[in-house]
Structures are given as structure tokens and as C-alpha cells.
Design a protein around this motif. Structure first.
Motif, PDB file in Angstrom:
ATOM      1  N   GLN A 237      26.001  -0.017  39.769  1.00 57.79           N
ATOM      2  CA  GLN A 237      25.460   0.219  38.496  1.00 57.79           C
ATOM      3  C   GLN A 237      24.219   0.854  38.438  1.00 57.79           C
ATOM      4  O   GLN A 237      24.122   1.692  37.496  1.00 57.79           O
ATOM      5  CB  GLN A 237      25.280  -1.046  37.834  1.00 57.79           C
ATOM      6  N   ALA A 240      25.266   4.540  38.674  1.00 58.52           N
ATOM      7  CA  ALA A 240      25.693   5.233  37.567  1.00 58.52           C
ATOM      8  C   ALA A 240      24.632   5.380  36.320  1.00 58.52           C
ATOM      9  O   ALA A 240      24.791   6.305  35.699  1.00 58.52           O
ATOM     10  CB  ALA A 240      26.815   4.309  37.108  1.00 58.52           C
ATOM     11  N   GLN A 241      23.790   4.479  36.191  1.00 60.92           N
ATOM     12  CA  GLN A 241      22.783   4.501  35.197  1.00 60.92           C
ATOM     13  C   GLN A 241      21.673   5.799  35.546  1.00 60.92           C
ATOM     14  O   GLN A 241      21.538   6.358  34.743  1.00 60.92           O
ATOM     15  CB  GLN A 241      21.725   3.123  35.072  1.00 60.92           C
ATOM     16  N   ARG A 243      22.823   8.347  37.210  1.00 57.09           N
ATOM     17  CA  ARG A 243      23.477   9.574  37.140  1.00 57.09           C
ATOM     18  C   ARG A 243      23.523   9.613  35.495  1.00 57.09           C
ATOM     19  O   ARG A 243      23.301  10.980  34.996  1.00 57.09           O
ATOM     20  CB  ARG A 243      24.880   9.427  37.387  1.00 57.09           C
ATOM     21  N   GLU A 244      23.809   8.755  34.617  1.00 55.47           N
ATOM     22  CA  GLU A 244      23.679   9.038  33.199  1.00 55.47           C
ATOM     23  C   GLU A 244      22.594   9.328  32.583  1.00 55.47           C
ATOM     24  O   GLU A 244      22.138  10.367  31.859  1.00 55.47           O
ATOM     25  CB  GLU A 244      24.070   7.643  32.465  1.00 55.47           C
ATOM     26  N   GLU A 245      21.350   8.790  33.298  1.00 54.82           N
ATOM     27  CA  GLU A 245      19.845   9.250  32.999  1.00 54.82           C
ATOM     28  C   GLU A 245      19.695  10.771  33.217  1.00 54.82           C
ATOM     29  O   GLU A 245      19.053  11.467  32.509  1.00 54.82           O
ATOM     30  CB  GLU A 245      18.998   8.198  33.764  1.00 54.82           C
ATOM     31  N   LYS A 246      20.235  11.086  34.569  1.00 52.21           N
ATOM     32  CA  LYS A 246      20.096  12.488  34.934  1.00 52.21           C
ATOM     33  C   LYS A 246      20.785  13.270  33.908  1.00 52.21           C
ATOM     34  O   LYS A 246      20.321  14.447  33.690  1.00 52.21           O
ATOM     35  CB  LYS A 246      20.510  12.522  36.358  1.00 52.21           C
ATOM     36  N   ALA A 247      21.992  13.048  33.719  1.00 57.00           N
ATOM     37  CA  ALA A 247      22.945  13.698  32.649  1.00 57.00           C
ATOM     38  C   ALA A 247      22.088  13.882  31.307  1.00 57.00           C
ATOM     39  O   ALA A 247      22.020  14.894  30.819  1.00 57.00           O
ATOM     40  CB  ALA A 247      24.067  13.367  32.128  1.00 57.00           C
ATOM     41  N   ARG A 248      21.622  12.873  30.955  1.00 55.06           N
ATOM     42  CA  ARG A 248      20.822  12.768  29.560  1.00 55.06           C
ATOM     43  C   ARG A 248      19.468  13.856  29.842  1.00 55.06           C
ATOM     44  O   ARG A 248      19.386  14.465  28.855  1.00 55.06           O
ATOM     45  CB  ARG A 248      20.450  11.235  29.097  1.00 55.06           C
TER      46      ARG A 248
END
Length: 508
Positions: A237, A240-241, A243-248
Motif C-alpha cells: 500500500q 502504491a501511495q 507511486r501515486e504521489e510520484k505520478a501526481r
């Protein structure tokens, strides 16, 4: 320690003591920055060896993390003068000025355009972790023979180094090949999984050092095993967070980049409009000035037209005078031509006279030769006549009488042998002087030719070493062959020499 305290620990026992769950520590930005600064400090202090080329690359990422994208208008020459970016060992290793180092760092710094601060720091750490001494903790130890060694503990295992070489280990024990680590008092034991390999034992200086070594081994081994296990749900988790933070953040950076690009384009458009407005103002000012100059020019042209008209009248008058002068010059030229023809005629007459004098001189010379020959013949006839008279006088049959000289035979000419009658004046002062001058000029010409030939030979010798044989033309080859033969077939040697008894030069 009194009582010979013994302590033995294995990785299996350590695993039982560890809790079943663990908490993943989130490294904040400040902690990451602090860690990055610590790594940078160790590299600059030469606690971690870094090659020169890697030092320059790390310095470029450090500059990117601090200053952002490279901007030539902001980051001008000398902006890194106060920065400590390279180890002193690297600076002293090359004969390079600070400006030269800055130029090379800036060249790589410009290639990192678009990287955020955290990305630049992450790239810095990725490069640093590949260095041989990165993450290695060294401890002074002794083996059974008492030889001084260094024990290195890092995330990959245990390594034994020579004290003079901290880069290349003599022996390495990866964590997955170690069965047990234990210590008793100051003695430390490493048991490999392969029983065929001997147990490695060493001694440290203090008990406290053994405890620290064991703690480092436990921590590094634990991390080594965790990296090879499947991630837990919580870790998944968090990844995943992350990765999302990196994408954001990536999207945010792209948005900022687009906004920055649009702002730059707007600024460029504004600058272009301002430039065009200023250019139009300058053009309007120049047009007004040109109009004023045109009016002034019109007035000047009117005045010049009047002056030109007056000058035209003067020129017409001067043209008439020039025509008259030309007619006078033509008349003078005609007289000059007549004088020239007269002079040429006189020159021709002088040449003819000189030619006649030369012929007369030759004729007289031939007459003198003929007279000399006749004189010799007369003397020979006189000698024969005297001999005949002498023979007649000596005969005894005739009575003595007064000898009467017999007359000479009628075919023998009589000569009055007076030197003046056979003397001719063959002296011609002008002819001899001219011959001497010609001979002198010939000698000077030969000396000059010899000096020139010596200079040419010297030049040829100097450039011979620089000649490219493959670029020689057919004429060059023929010339070289003639030179090698001694110039025997040159045109100067095929000209016939003048006759020794030619006609004398005519002096006018």
C-alpha cells in the motif's frame, strides 16, 4: 570482562527475538536531505573514495539540486566559485584552473534540465552507492597470526581488507552464505554455510567494538533478508501511495513546465512587441529626420544647379581652349615626327659608314698579308741570285775582273724595304673599347648566372625533404632527369657558340 563473558548469537535466534510485525519508517524530505548532505560531506572529506570523473558528475547533480535548471543569463561564469563541489585530491590531481573545472561541471549541469530537486538528489545517491567505499563501516581487527586487517560491514555482507587498500577486499562473506556469527570476549567468529570453507576468526581491540559489529551485522542481515521477501500488504500500500504521489508530482511538474513555457512564450511575445514598437518609433523618427534632410537637400540642389550651370559655361570655355591647345600639340607632334625620321636616317647612315670602315679595315689587312707574302718571295729570289753570282765568281777559267752585280731577273719585283711603306695603322680605339666592354659584360653575366644557380641549388636542397613524390607531374620528372644528366639537353647547351673570328661589333 571478568568471568569471561561469552556471547553467541546466530541469525536463527535473532529471527525469533524479532517481532512478527515491523513498521516501515517513512523518510521525510528533511531526513533525506540530511542523509544526502552527509554522503556529500563524506565524499568531499575523502572518507569515501570517488574517481575524478564521478566527482564531476556528482557535482553537477548537486548543483542541479541547489540551483534548479541551468539558465545562461542567470548562471554566468564564476557562479560556482564559492561552492565546494570536488574533493581536494581531485583538484590537485590535474593541472586545471577553477574556471576549467567550473566549465566541465556546467556542461553536465546543463544536461540535467527538467529534473526536480528530489530527482537530482536521488540520482546523486544512485551514483554514490556504486562507489566501493559507500556504506561500508571499517573496523580494525587482527587474525590468528596477529596480522592487522580491516573488517568491512555493509548491506551485501562482511569483507576483509588490507589496511592499505580499502577498495578491494581480500575475502568476502555475502549474507546469504553466512550460517552463524558469534563472539566470545574479544574473539569474533564467522561460520560460512559451506562446511568445506574454514571458519574465520579474528580479534578486535575492545569488547564494545564486538558488540557494535554484531549489531551492524544483525541490522544489515535483516535488511538483506527483507529485500528478498515479498512485500507485506502495508508495504504494498505504501509503495502504491508512493507511486501515486510520484505520478501526481510528475503531473504537477509537467503542469508547471507548461505554465513556465507559456509564461516564457508570453514574455517573448511581449518583448517582441516592445521591440517592434521601439523599432517603429525609431523608424518614424528616422522618417521625420529624412524628410527634413530632403528639404535641406532640395535647397542645396537648387544652389548646386546654379553653380553647375556656371561651371558648365566655364567648362565650355576651357574646352575651346583645350581644343586650341590640342591643335598646337598636334602641329608640334608633326614637327617632332619629322625630326625623329631625320635622326633615324642619320643613325642608319652612321651604321652604314661604320660597316664600310670595318670592310675597309678587313681589306687593308688582307693587302698587308699579301704584301708580306710578296716580300718573303722577293727575299727568297734575292738569296738565290746571290748564291748564283757566288758560284760564277769562284770559277778559275775566267780572268779576274771587277765584279759587276748582275741584274735581278725581270720576273723578280724590286722593293724599297722601308718600314714606313709597309706599315699600316690597325689601331681602332673605339672598336677596342667596345670589345672590352662586351667582354666585361659577358664576364659579369657569367658570374651572376653562377651565383643565381648556387641559390637555386641551395633552395632545392632545403625543400627536397618536403616534396611529395606522388604529386610530381610529367614535366617535373623530365626536369629532374635533365638535372641528373648535368643539363646536357637543355636549350642553353644546344645554342652554337659564336665564331672566334666574327665581324667586330659596330660602335655608333
Amino acid at each position: 570482562m571478568a568471568g569471561a563473558i561469552a556471547s553467541r548469537m546466530s541469525f536463527s535466534s535473532l529471527k525469533r527475538k524479532q517481532p512478527k510485525t515491523f513498521t516501515v519508517r517513512i523518510v521525510t524530505m528533511d531526513a533525506e536531505m540530511e542523509f544526502n548532505c552527509e554522503v556529500k560531506k563524506q565524499i568531499l572529506d575523502e572518507k569515501i573514495y570517488c574517481p575524478p570523473e564521478a566527482s564531476v558528475l556528482l557535482a553537477s547533480y548537486a548543483v542541479q539540486a541547489k540551483y534548479g535548471d541551468y539558465d545562461p543569463s542567470v548562471h554566468k561564469r564564476g557562479f560556482l566559485a564559492q561552492e565546494e563541489l570536488l574533493p581536494k585530491r581531485v583538484i590537485n590531481l590535474y593541472q586545471m584552473t577553477p574556471e576549467m573545472w567550473e566549465e566541465r561541471i556546467t556542461a553536465w549541469y546543463a544536461e540535467h534540465r527538467g529534473r526536480a530537486r528530489d530527482e537530482a538528489e536521488m540520482e546523486y545517491l544512485k551514483i554514490a552507492q556504486d562507489l566501493e567505499m559507500y556504506g561500508v563501516n571499517y573496523f580494525a581487527i587482527r587474525n590468528k597470526k596477529g596480522t592487522e586487517l580491516l573488517l568491512g560491514v555493509d548491506a551485501l555482507g562482511l569483507h576483509i581488507y588490507d589496511p592499505e587498500n580499502k577498495l578491494t577486499p581480500k575475502i568476502s562473506f555475502p549474507w546469504n552464505e553466512i550460517r552463524n556469527i558469534s563472539y566470545s570476549d574479544k574473539e569474533f567468529t564467522i561460520k560460512p554455510l559451506d562446511k568445506k570453507i574454514d571458519v574465520f576468526k579474528f580479534n578486535s581491540s575492545k569488547l564494545r567494538v564486538n558488540k557494535l559489529i554484531l549489531q551492524l551485522c544483525i541490522g544489515n542481515h535483516d535488511l538483506f533478508m527483507r529485500r528478498r521477501k515479498a512485500d507485506s500488504l502495508e508495504v504494498q500500500q505504501m509503495k502504491a501511495q508512493a507511486r501515486e504521489e510520484k505520478a501526481r508530482k510528475q503531473m504537477e511538474r509537467q503542469r508547471l513546465a507548461r505554465e513556465k513555457q507559456m509564461r516564457e512564450e508570453a514574455e517573448r511575445t511581449r518583448d517582441e512587441l516592445e521591440r517592434r514598437l521601439l523599432q517603429m518609433k525609431e523608424e518614424a523618427t528616422m522618417a521625420n529626420e529624412a524628410l527634413m534632410r530632403s528639404e535641406e537637400t532640395a535647397d542645396l540642389l537648387a544652389e548646386k544647379a546654379q553653380i553647375t550651370e556656371e561651371e558648365a559655361k566655364l567648362l565650355a570655355q576651357k574646352a575651346a581652349e583645350a581644343e586650341q591647345e590640342m591643335q598646337r600639340i598636334k602641329a608640334t607632334a608633326i614637327r617632332t615626327e619629322e625630326e625623329k625620321r631625320l635622326m633615324e636616317q642619320k643613325v642608319l647612315e652612321a651604321e652604314v659608314l661604320a660597316l664600310k670602315m670595318a670592310e675597309e679595315s678587313e681589306r687593308r689587312a688582307k693587302e698587308a698579308d699579301q704584301l708580306k707574302q710578296d716580300l718573303q718571295e722577293a727575299r727568297e729570289a734575292e738569296r738565290r741570285a746571290k748564291q748564283k753570282l757566288l758560284e760564277i765568281a769562284t770559277k778559275p777559267t775566267y780572268p779576274p775582273m771587277n765584279p759587276i752585280p748582275a741584274p735581278l731577273p725581270p720576273d723578280i719585283p724590286s722593293f724599297n724595304l722601308i718600314g714606313d711603306s709597309l706599315s699600316f695603322d690597325f689601331k681602332d680605339t673605339d672598336m677596342k673599347r667596345l670589345s672590352m666592354e662586351i667582354e666585361k659584360e659577358k664576364v659579369e653575366y657569367m658570374e651572376k648566372s653562377k651565383h643565381l644557380q648556387e641559390q637555386l641549388n641551395e633552395l632545392k636542397t632545403e625543400i627536397e625533404a618536403l616534396k611529395l613524390k606522388e604529386r610530381e607531374t610529367a614535366l617535373d620528372i623530365l626536369h629532374n632527369e635533365n638535372s641528373d644528366r648535368g643539363g646536357g639537353s637543355s636549350k642553353h647547351n644546344t645554342i652554337k657558340k659564336p665564331q672566334a673570328q666574327g665581324r667586330r661589333p659596330i660602335c655608333i
